[in-house]
Design a protein around this motif. Sequence first.
Motif, PDB file in Angstrom:
ATOM      1  N   ILE A  30       0.847  -1.209   0.000  1.00 15.36           N
ATOM      2  CA  ILE A  30       0.000   0.000   0.000  1.00 15.36           C
ATOM      3  C   ILE A  30       0.876   1.249   0.000  1.00 15.36           C
ATOM      4  CG2 ILE A  30      -1.685   1.316   1.351  1.00 15.36           C
ATOM      5  CD1 ILE A  30      -2.787  -1.287   2.373  1.00 15.36           C
ATOM      6  N   LEU A  31       1.934   1.216   0.818  1.00 13.48           N
ATOM      7  CA  LEU A  31       2.807   2.396   0.920  1.00 13.48           C
ATOM      8  C   LEU A  31       3.412   2.743  -0.446  1.00 13.48           C
ATOM      9  CD1 LEU A  31       4.178   4.497   2.735  1.00 13.48           C
ATOM     10  CD2 LEU A  31       6.004   2.854   3.146  1.00 13.48           C
ATOM     11  N   VAL A  32       3.813   1.696  -1.177  1.00 14.27           N
ATOM     12  CA  VAL A  32       4.411   1.939  -2.503  1.00 14.27           C
ATOM     13  C   VAL A  32       3.414   2.690  -3.395  1.00 14.27           C
ATOM     14  CG1 VAL A  32       5.167   0.776  -4.628  1.00 14.27           C
ATOM     15  CG2 VAL A  32       6.038   0.014  -2.426  1.00 14.27           C
ATOM     16  N   ILE A  33       2.156   2.261  -3.337  1.00 15.37           N
ATOM     17  CA  ILE A  33       1.130   2.916  -4.168  1.00 15.37           C
ATOM     18  C   ILE A  33       0.934   4.369  -3.716  1.00 15.37           C
ATOM     19  CG2 ILE A  33      -1.348   2.901  -4.693  1.00 15.37           C
ATOM     20  CD1 ILE A  33      -1.117  -0.090  -5.002  1.00 15.37           C
ATOM     21  N   HIS A  34       0.931   4.594  -2.415  1.00 14.56           N
ATOM     22  CA  HIS A  34       0.764   5.963  -1.911  1.00 14.56           C
ATOM     23  C   HIS A  34       1.943   6.844  -2.323  1.00 14.56           C
ATOM     24  CE1 HIS A  34      -2.786   6.034   0.844  1.00 14.56           C
ATOM     25  NE2 HIS A  34      -2.692   4.738   0.625  1.00 14.56           N
ATOM     26  N   VAL A  35       3.149   6.306  -2.194  1.00 11.99           N
ATOM     27  CA  VAL A  35       4.346   7.091  -2.552  1.00 11.99           C
ATOM     28  C   VAL A  35       4.315   7.402  -4.056  1.00 11.99           C
ATOM     29  CG1 VAL A  35       6.857   6.999  -2.753  1.00 11.99           C
ATOM     30  CG2 VAL A  35       5.763   6.264  -0.650  1.00 11.99           C
ATOM     31  N   ASN A  36       3.967   6.379  -4.842  1.00 14.28           N
ATOM     32  CA  ASN A  36       3.844   6.605  -6.289  1.00 14.28           C
ATOM     33  C   ASN A  36       2.837   7.709  -6.568  1.00 14.28           C
ATOM     34  OD1 ASN A  36       5.652   4.744  -7.071  1.00 14.28           O
ATOM     35  ND2 ASN A  36       4.185   3.166  -7.633  1.00 14.28           N
ATOM     36  N   PHE A  37       1.717   7.633  -5.844  1.00 13.22           N
ATOM     37  CA  PHE A  37       0.654   8.604  -6.077  1.00 13.22           C
ATOM     38  C   PHE A  37       1.124  10.012  -5.719  1.00 13.22           C
ATOM     39  CE2 PHE A  37      -3.083  11.045  -4.759  1.00 13.22           C
ATOM     40  CZ  PHE A  37      -3.858  10.929  -5.888  1.00 13.22           C
ATOM     41  N   VAL A  38       1.756  10.117  -4.549  1.00 12.27           N
ATOM     42  CA  VAL A  38       2.215  11.444  -4.096  1.00 12.27           C
ATOM     43  C   VAL A  38       3.209  12.021  -5.108  1.00 12.27           C
ATOM     44  CG1 VAL A  38       3.636  12.619  -2.370  1.00 12.27           C
ATOM     45  CG2 VAL A  38       1.792  11.131  -1.644  1.00 12.27           C
ATOM     46  N   ILE A  39       4.166  11.204  -5.537  1.00 11.96           N
ATOM     47  CA  ILE A  39       5.220  11.723  -6.413  1.00 11.96           C
ATOM     48  C   ILE A  39       4.707  11.940  -7.832  1.00 11.96           C
ATOM     49  CG2 ILE A  39       7.465  11.217  -7.464  1.00 11.96           C
ATOM     50  CD1 ILE A  39       8.243   9.868  -4.833  1.00 11.96           C
ATOM     51  N   PHE A  40       4.154  10.895  -8.420  1.00 13.50           N
ATOM     52  CA  PHE A  40       3.837  11.004  -9.840  1.00 13.50           C
ATOM     53  C   PHE A  40       2.524  11.732 -10.113  1.00 13.50           C
ATOM     54  CE2 PHE A  40       6.930   7.631  -9.491  1.00 13.50           C
ATOM     55  CZ  PHE A  40       7.869   8.056 -10.408  1.00 13.50           C
ATOM     56  N   GLN A  41       1.492  11.424  -9.299  1.00 16.73           N
ATOM     57  CA  GLN A  41       0.257  12.176  -9.480  1.00 16.73           C
ATOM     58  C   GLN A  41       0.480  13.618  -9.031  1.00 16.73           C
ATOM     59  OE1 GLN A  41      -2.590  10.804 -10.892  1.00 16.73           O
ATOM     60  NE2 GLN A  41      -3.282  12.940 -10.990  1.00 16.73           N
ATOM     61  N   GLY A  42       1.308  13.779  -7.975  1.00 23.16           N
ATOM     62  CA  GLY A  42       1.640  15.119  -7.486  1.00 23.16           C
ATOM     63  C   GLY A  42       2.376  15.915  -8.543  1.00 23.16           C
TER      64      GLY A  42
END
Lengths: 395, 236
Positions: A30-42
């Motif tokens: 889950i953390l990997v998905i959140h980090v991906n989201f924060v960085i790339f979606q951000g």
Amino acid sequence: MDYRVQLAKRMLSNKKGSLIGAVLAVSIGILVIHVNFVIFQGLYDAIVRDLSSYRFGDVLVTDEESFITKSDIFLVNWFERIPYVEAATPRVQSSAAINVTKNGKLIEEFRVPVIGVDPFRDPRVSTAHETVTDGQYVFSRNSVVVGSRVVSDLGNIKVGDSLQIKITDRRGEDQIRRFIVTGIVTSPGGQGLDSEIIMHIDSLRDMLDRDGETGEILVKLNDPDKASDVKNYFLRTFPNDEFKAETIEESAEAALSGFRSGIAMINMIGYFGMMSSAFAVVTIQMMLVSSKTREVGVMRAIGAKRKDILIIFIVQGMMIGALGAGLGTAMGLGYTFYAKETKMTFAGSIPLEVSYDWEKVIQTALMAFSLAVIASIYPSYKATKLQPVEAMRYV
Amino acid sequence: MSDIVLELKNVNRVFGQGDTKVQALDNVTFSVKRGEFLLIVGSSGSGKSTLLNMIGLLDKPSSGQVFIDGTNTTKLSDNKISAFRNSKLGFIFQFSNLLADLTVLENVMLPRNIQRTDQNAQKQAIELLRSVGLENQMHKRANKVSGGQAQRAAIARGLINHPAIVLADEPTGNLDSVTAETVIQLMKSMAKKLNQTFVIVTHDRHQFGEVDRIITIKDGRAFEGEDVPPKMELTV
């Protein structure tokens, strides 16, 4: 509490190593998905934000063929009567050949994009004026603001230097004027007008011989979610003017379509990571079942049905899934909070546009929980297949 | 209610086939009356544990029938066998086999929980633990009590559902002689007090002293009494 739930809880809590391993496997997915989201979606949202702030507004109006001939004041006033609209401003774009002289000596001549802005309206729509790092924004007809990349291309000109700009007008004739550099703009991540020259809109109109014409109208909204409504309302109001109106997503489509595919791919990698954590859960659950073979045998001997054994281990999977999803979501939200509070930048430049997408947060947690439960089905099924006589040989 | 609580009719159990075929039980036929304290004795490998597995419905005979409390168990489905084991049989294993994740009290209550008749389960479990002298240990985790205490708890667990038969497989095999004697006396007193049928498999007949009845297993065949008459098959 049902004895099966109680037993599942005890079995799991008495195998702390396995429990921690399984919960971490789920939560890290889950953390990997959140980090991906924060960085790339951000990063994606940051680029959209900057494109909106510097270049397109929330709605961009252009003419399908050439320049807008309708009065810019009329159009701006029309937009600003809509409650959702905060402000609107006209702009004109062209390209110019420039050269710079220093102490009477020609340094260089090359072509750059030129933007003509309304010095009074533009700051209400765009944040380009906030990127001035030296001097001030465009304020008179003979002043220009130069992007930092142009500055370095021109040999590090300074505020106060003069700049000769050559623009070819609508009749094909070159118009040459000299301007004073009054400001230099540098934006974080270079998403602003760093590669352009910004001048008074009327100066550019003069040089292009397009008096009263406008290249585009940038519209800023109070509520960006209403962009489509405003756009459609505008197009319905002026059906015969060959206007083209686009929301920021449409304007930025060309610039961001590749990026969006990249995000989808990175997200897919994240989901694969989550699936691999499901395999970890399978392995750990198999170990748990294996270590409880004797207990399963005893329970079967004293009357537990296969269904009861299945429920015990499925409940274990649910507990692992719930704990992992909870921990992973907490860690992910913690990282998101940290990124938002520290105004995290991408590669030290563009500040990420960090947001909490609750739908995605819940979706990710539910998916991780479901995967952990699904991953428990096979080990649980194996447990039900243990024969009491065989199982009790494992003393 | 019939006086016969257990009846085996021509029970055979064969493992393997061809050259590796082993006849673990050979045409075993006998019956047990309610309240009997029965020992099944025999040397290692004689087939007594296989017989206990048949009676305990943990294994199915290759042929023949096992009746418990008047029910022919050989035709029951897996789920019904589980329910039948739960309600009609109590088990005491050599290594107590309490669940280490539960307390002594929870272990005793477990057959009732499985049966979903939780009403008064705790009260009855406490009464049983008191009668086996474990009232002070009931809240301890099962792996924190001694072997003798665990075996006494296993006896309580075997009795909580008021089964037709309590089956014990070498119940003293893992205990020192003093503790073994205590456990045996406890089983005997419970049998008398509750008119409870006990079927106990042991290789050490002398530990048990006076019992109601003894069946000897030799080469998969069952014989009445301790001495095995040559060629004499058991008939009851």
